[in-house]
Motif scaffolding. Structure first.
Motif, PDB file in Angstrom:
ATOM      1  N   GLN A  26     -14.244   9.600  -5.337  1.00  0.00           N
ATOM      2  CA  GLN A  26     -13.900  10.268  -6.729  1.00  0.00           C
ATOM      3  C   GLN A  26     -14.955  10.908  -7.140  1.00  0.00           C
ATOM      4  OE1 GLN A  26     -15.326   9.095  -9.611  1.00  0.00           O
ATOM      5  NE2 GLN A  26     -14.659  10.857 -10.821  1.00  0.00           N
ATOM      6  N   ALA A  27     -16.313  10.592  -7.377  1.00  0.00           N
ATOM      7  CA  ALA A  27     -18.012  11.536  -7.834  1.00  0.00           C
ATOM      8  C   ALA A  27     -17.405  12.713  -7.021  1.00  0.00           C
ATOM      9  CB  ALA A  27     -18.565  10.358  -8.043  1.00  0.00           C
ATOM     10  N   LEU A  28     -17.925  12.702  -5.257  1.00  0.00           N
ATOM     11  CA  LEU A  28     -18.914  13.231  -4.796  1.00  0.00           C
ATOM     12  C   LEU A  28     -17.473  13.754  -3.755  1.00  0.00           C
ATOM     13  CD1 LEU A  28     -21.585  10.749  -3.821  1.00  0.00           C
ATOM     14  CD2 LEU A  28     -22.073  13.358  -5.160  1.00  0.00           C
ATOM     15  N   GLY A  29     -16.739  13.717  -3.470  1.00  0.00           N
ATOM     16  CA  GLY A  29     -15.226  13.758  -3.083  1.00  0.00           C
ATOM     17  C   GLY A  29     -15.649  13.378  -1.478  1.00  0.00           C
ATOM     18  N   ALA A  30     -16.150  12.099  -1.123  1.00  0.00           N
ATOM     19  CA  ALA A  30     -16.916  11.373  -0.156  1.00  0.00           C
ATOM     20  C   ALA A  30     -15.565  11.393   0.871  1.00  0.00           C
ATOM     21  CB  ALA A  30     -17.761  10.228  -0.543  1.00  0.00           C
ATOM     22  N   GLU A  31     -15.744  11.068   1.705  1.00  0.00           N
ATOM     23  CA  GLU A  31     -14.935  10.610   3.153  1.00  0.00           C
ATOM     24  C   GLU A  31     -15.267   9.100   3.844  1.00  0.00           C
ATOM     25  OE1 GLU A  31     -12.553  11.932   7.131  1.00  0.00           O
ATOM     26  OE2 GLU A  31     -14.079  13.255   5.966  1.00  0.00           O
ATOM     27  N   PHE A  90     -19.766   6.524   5.489  1.00  0.00           N
ATOM     28  CA  PHE A  90     -18.689   7.316   4.440  1.00  0.00           C
ATOM     29  C   PHE A  90     -19.507   9.364   4.436  1.00  0.00           C
ATOM     30  CE2 PHE A  90     -21.449   5.268   1.356  1.00  0.00           C
ATOM     31  CZ  PHE A  90     -21.792   6.345   0.524  1.00  0.00           C
ATOM     32  N   LYS A  91     -18.608   9.817   4.861  1.00  0.00           N
ATOM     33  CA  LYS A  91     -19.590  11.497   4.338  1.00  0.00           C
ATOM     34  C   LYS A  91     -19.691  12.146   3.092  1.00  0.00           C
ATOM     35  CE  LYS A  91     -19.266  13.891   8.175  1.00  0.00           C
ATOM     36  NZ  LYS A  91     -19.292  15.302   9.156  1.00  0.00           N
ATOM     37  N   VAL A  92     -20.638  12.348   3.016  1.00  0.00           N
ATOM     38  CA  VAL A  92     -20.661  13.121   2.056  1.00  0.00           C
ATOM     39  C   VAL A  92     -20.700  14.793   1.922  1.00  0.00           C
ATOM     40  CG1 VAL A  92     -21.427  13.607  -0.830  1.00  0.00           C
ATOM     41  CG2 VAL A  92     -21.099  11.340   0.555  1.00  0.00           C
ATOM     42  N   GLY A  93     -19.870  15.924   2.202  1.00  0.00           N
ATOM     43  CA  GLY A  93     -20.786  17.129   2.748  1.00  0.00           C
ATOM     44  C   GLY A  93     -20.939  16.825   4.299  1.00  0.00           C
TER      45      GLY A  93
END
Length: 139
Positions: free
Chosen positions: A22-27, A56-59
């Motif tokens: 939610q906060a970072l658009g992480a996948e 998990f990926k952030v960017g």
């Protein structure tokens, strides 16, 4: 060589992953529970529901996470580092900073500085320290 942070959440890993989505658009790209480990490594009951390993990926960056060993219940004490998020858009930087700050502790309020169009430091509600930076690339 790749260097990746590995974060311990001691029973709150599922909650943390949902928060970062939610906060970072992480996948979330991988998640294994202790109950899913093979043979003698498998754990039953409540401890089996804990996350053994997640990625998990952030960017462009992959971070890893765990609840730790099934018997570990001590909350993490993160110190000596911050995870830095670099962006090129002030509005997006402020939005991410505010999302990470929800339920957390602001250590340096979001503001422009002599080196950045926007910068802030926060420990999120899990105690993970973050720096959000929108660099001032103008001379």
């Amino acid at each position: 060589m790749v260097v990746q942070p590995y974060l311990y959440f001691h029973g709150r890993c599922d909650e943390a992953l949902a928060f970062y989505e939610q906060a970072l658009g992480a996948e979330v790209t991988f998640k294994m529970r202790h109950k899913d480990a093979p043979g003698e490594y498998s754990v039953e009951g409540d401890a089996g529901e804990r996350i053994m390993h997640a990625s998990f990926k952030v960017g462009q960056t992959t971070l890893m996470a765990t609840d730790g060993m099934p018997t570990e219940t001590t909350p993490p004490a993160y110190s000596g580092f911050s995870i830095s998020v670099s962006l090129d858009n002030v509005a997006k930087g402020e939005k991410i900073f505010n999302a990470l700050a929800e339920g957390g502790q602001v250590r340096f309020p979001w503001q422009s500085t002599f080196w950045a169009k926007g910068f802030g430091m926060v420990a999120d509600k899990f105690g993970v320290p973050w720096m959000v930076n929108v660099e001032n690339k103008e001379p």
